[in-house]
Scaffold this motif. Structure first.
Motif, PDB file in Angstrom:
ATOM      1  N   ARG A  72       0.828  -1.207   0.000  1.00  0.00           N
ATOM      2  CA  ARG A  72       0.000   0.000   0.000  1.00  0.00           C
ATOM      3  C   ARG A  72       0.868   1.266   0.000  1.00  0.00           C
ATOM      4  O   ARG A  72       0.642   2.185  -0.785  1.00  0.00           O
ATOM      5  N   ASP A  73       1.887   1.285   0.844  1.00  0.00           N
ATOM      6  CA  ASP A  73       2.742   2.471   0.924  1.00  0.00           C
ATOM      7  C   ASP A  73       3.605   2.632  -0.333  1.00  0.00           C
ATOM      8  O   ASP A  73       3.878   3.750  -0.777  1.00  0.00           O
ATOM      9  N   GLY A  74       4.036   1.506  -0.897  1.00  0.00           N
ATOM     10  CA  GLY A  74       4.791   1.569  -2.149  1.00  0.00           C
ATOM     11  C   GLY A  74       3.934   2.126  -3.268  1.00  0.00           C
ATOM     12  O   GLY A  74       4.400   2.941  -4.083  1.00  0.00           O
ATOM     13  N   ARG A  75       2.683   1.696  -3.324  1.00  0.00           N
ATOM     14  CA  ARG A  75       1.767   2.210  -4.350  1.00  0.00           C
ATOM     15  C   ARG A  75       1.575   3.712  -4.205  1.00  0.00           C
ATOM     16  O   ARG A  75       1.634   4.464  -5.198  1.00  0.00           O
ATOM     17  N   LYS A  76       1.358   4.167  -2.986  1.00  0.00           N
ATOM     18  CA  LYS A  76       1.117   5.594  -2.761  1.00  0.00           C
ATOM     19  C   LYS A  76       2.350   6.425  -3.139  1.00  0.00           C
ATOM     20  O   LYS A  76       2.220   7.522  -3.701  1.00  0.00           O
ATOM     21  N   ALA A  77       3.543   5.899  -2.858  1.00  0.00           N
ATOM     22  CA  ALA A  77       4.769   6.619  -3.222  1.00  0.00           C
ATOM     23  C   ALA A  77       4.883   6.741  -4.743  1.00  0.00           C
ATOM     24  O   ALA A  77       5.268   7.802  -5.266  1.00  0.00           O
ATOM     25  N   LEU A  78       4.535   5.689  -5.461  1.00  0.00           N
ATOM     26  CA  LEU A  78       4.571   5.737  -6.921  1.00  0.00           C
ATOM     27  C   LEU A  78       3.533   6.708  -7.468  1.00  0.00           C
ATOM     28  O   LEU A  78       3.788   7.442  -8.438  1.00  0.00           O
ATOM     29  N   GLU A  79       2.365   6.739  -6.846  1.00  0.00           N
ATOM     30  CA  GLU A  79       1.323   7.660  -7.289  1.00  0.00           C
ATOM     31  C   GLU A  79       1.750   9.116  -7.080  1.00  0.00           C
ATOM     32  O   GLU A  79       1.475   9.984  -7.919  1.00  0.00           O
ATOM     33  N   GLN A  80       2.430   9.385  -5.975  1.00  0.00           N
ATOM     34  CA  GLN A  80       2.925  10.747  -5.724  1.00  0.00           C
ATOM     35  C   GLN A  80       3.979  11.139  -6.753  1.00  0.00           C
ATOM     36  O   GLN A  80       3.992  12.275  -7.246  1.00  0.00           O
ATOM     37  N   TRP A  81       4.867  10.192  -7.083  1.00  0.00           N
ATOM     38  CA  TRP A  81       5.868  10.455  -8.121  1.00  0.00           C
ATOM     39  C   TRP A  81       5.193  10.733  -9.461  1.00  0.00           C
ATOM     40  O   TRP A  81       5.569  11.672 -10.190  1.00  0.00           O
ATOM     41  N   ALA A  82       4.173   9.946  -9.806  1.00  0.00           N
ATOM     42  CA  ALA A  82       3.480  10.119 -11.076  1.00  0.00           C
ATOM     43  C   ALA A  82       2.822  11.491 -11.164  1.00  0.00           C
ATOM     44  O   ALA A  82       2.853  12.136 -12.217  1.00  0.00           O
ATOM     45  N   ALA A  83       2.239  11.911 -10.048  1.00  0.00           N
ATOM     46  CA  ALA A  83       1.570  13.216 -10.039  1.00  0.00           C
ATOM     47  C   ALA A  83       2.571  14.338 -10.265  1.00  0.00           C
ATOM     48  O   ALA A  83       2.290  15.308 -10.996  1.00  0.00           O
ATOM     49  N   LYS A  84       3.741  14.241  -9.673  1.00  0.00           N
ATOM     50  CA  LYS A  84       4.767  15.273  -9.823  1.00  0.00           C
ATOM     51  C   LYS A  84       5.405  15.247 -11.210  1.00  0.00           C
ATOM     52  O   LYS A  84       5.803  16.290 -11.730  1.00  0.00           O
ATOM     53  N   SER A  85       5.518  14.044 -11.771  1.00  0.00           N
ATOM     54  CA  SER A  85       6.305  13.872 -13.002  1.00  0.00           C
ATOM     55  C   SER A  85       5.449  13.780 -14.257  1.00  0.00           C
ATOM     56  O   SER A  85       5.989  13.567 -15.344  1.00  0.00           O
ATOM     57  N   ASN A  86       4.133  13.899 -14.091  1.00  0.00           N
ATOM     58  CA  ASN A  86       3.217  13.752 -15.225  1.00  0.00           C
ATOM     59  C   ASN A  86       3.402  12.382 -15.880  1.00  0.00           C
ATOM     60  O   ASN A  86       3.411  12.245 -17.105  1.00  0.00           O
ATOM     61  N   ALA A  87       3.564  11.382 -15.032  1.00  0.00           N
ATOM     62  CA  ALA A  87       3.763  10.006 -15.489  1.00  0.00           C
ATOM     63  C   ALA A  87       2.517   9.184 -15.186  1.00  0.00           C
ATOM     64  O   ALA A  87       1.557   9.665 -14.584  1.00  0.00           O
ATOM     65  N   SER A  88       2.542   7.943 -15.593  1.00  0.00           N
ATOM     66  CA  SER A  88       1.392   7.048 -15.430  1.00  0.00           C
ATOM     67  C   SER A  88       1.765   5.861 -14.547  1.00  0.00           C
ATOM     68  O   SER A  88       2.802   5.227 -14.754  1.00  0.00           O
TER      69      SER A  88
END
Length: 373
Positions: free
Chosen positions: A112-128
């Motif tokens: 769960r925490d790994g997923r949330k960290a990736l989602e935060q990175w995606a939001a900052k980086s305009n990634a998917s």
């Protein structure tokens, strides 16, 4: 061509996905991954830059200290994010999470925490980032006492051990080939969604005792008596192909019972509780047939006249298993899925081989992939 890398490529899920994508070579280019990349920053950075899509599977499932599981899994995600940030890479990341996210354990929390960290990175980086909540996975070559109860039972039954049920609960399952197809569909999808959490549907729901009973029957009928079970049910066929992957390689070749009298000889080639297709071939001396593998088909080679060598090699490995057969003592070898195989006439007379496969050949869906043993 979509360039795809898989962290955890050498593990159970990663290895199967890597092999599955190998059957899609017209649209997927596989970017090799090695676990050493997580200890060599430059190698990891080079990897993320090379990929259009990264399927992040690498994780620890079990350890006597749950905190080690949590720390390991979250650190792997942090390393992946850091490599992307440092290089400016924005590959689509498909994150292998688990239905255990909802449970009160550190493995689920790490996902769960790994997923949330990736989602935060995606939001900052305009990634998917596409995160998949995956149910219990089973399939060939799983590690017993680690990947699943199915792997443990299959190993035990094929090594003269007695499986025990500690909790006869209901298990929601998906076969590894089905999961690989789900991930493949997300790899090639062109939707514009940036962040998505998807629950992967299980394809079978069974009590632990039901699973064990099926496996015990496979042992009694197939291993002990050579009888192929009814493979009309999709789950049971998948379970059978999983079970046979744990049979020791020295189990084959299996000699037939040859009945002789003054008229000649009679040999029963096949006894099966399922439909299939039978055929035979003749092969001149020195010629080799085959050099292909299947991902779902159950197949038997029976040598009834002449001499032959059958070779098997698991895809993406180097060890070759060889079996010498002689029609004077008719015998058979069954071909496990994900093993490329061939048969060569090693004698000086014509070789006659009988083939049985559990489904008729379909040119639109042959499930036959050529690779030299």
């Amino acid at each position: 061509m979509i360039k795809v890398g898989i962290t955890g490529q050498s593990g159970f899920m990663g290895m199967h996905l890597y092999n599955y994508l190998g059957t899609k070579s017209e649209e997927i280019e596989r970017i090799p991954f090695d676990k050493a990349y997580f200890t060599e920053t430059e190698l990891l950075e080079s990897f993320v830059v090379s990929c259009d899509v990264i399927v992040h599977i690498a994780a620890m499932n079990r350890h006597k200290d749950e905190q080690v599981i949590y720390d390991t899994n979250t650190h792997l995600v942090e390393q992946l994010i850091t490599a992307c940030e440092k290089t400016g890479a924005t590959p689509k990341i498909i994150f292998s999470s688990s239905t255990q996210e909802a449970r009160d354990n550190l493995y689920g929390k790490s996902k769960r925490d790994g997923r949330k960290a990736l989602e935060q990175w995606a939001a900052k980086s305009n990634a998917s980032v596409i995160s998949l909540l995956i149910p219990n996975v089973f399939g060939p070559f799983g590690k017993p006492y680690y990947n699943s109860v199915v792997a443990t039972f299959c190993h035990q039954l094929n090594h003269d051990e007695t499986p025990e049920i500690h909790n006869d609960g209901t298990v929601n399952l998906i076969y590894i080939n089905e999961l690989s197809e789900v991930i493949y569909n997300h790899i090639v999808a062109t939707d514009s969604s940036k962040t998505e959490l998807i629950s992967v549907e299980y394809t079978a729901s069974k009590k632990v005792s039901e699973i064990l009973n099926l496996l015990v029957n496979f042992k009694a009928n197939y291993v002990d008596n050579g009888v192929v079970p009814d493979l009309s049910d999709k789950f049971e066929k998948s379970l059978f192909n999983t079970f046979t992957s744990y049979i020791p390689k020295d189990y084959f070749p299996r000699k037939f019972t040859k009945h002789t009298d003054d008229r000649g000889a009679f040999v029963e080639i096949m006894r099966a509780n399922t439909a299939g297709q039978s055929s035979f071939s003749t092969t001149v001396p020195g010629i080799t047939r085959g050099n292909h593998y299947h991902t779902r088909k159950v197949e038997r080679f029976a040598v009834i006249s002449g001499k032959a060598k059958i070779q098997l090699r698991k895809i993406n490995t180097s060890e070759v298993f060889e079996y010498d057969l002689d029609g004077d003592e008719p015998a058979y070898v069954d071909m496990p899925i994900w093993y490329t195989h061939n048969i060569k006439n090693t004698g000086d007379t014509e070789l006659i081989t009988l083939f049985w496969i559990n489904e008729p050949f379909d040119s639109e869906d042959p499930d036959t992939y050529f690779e030299v043993v």
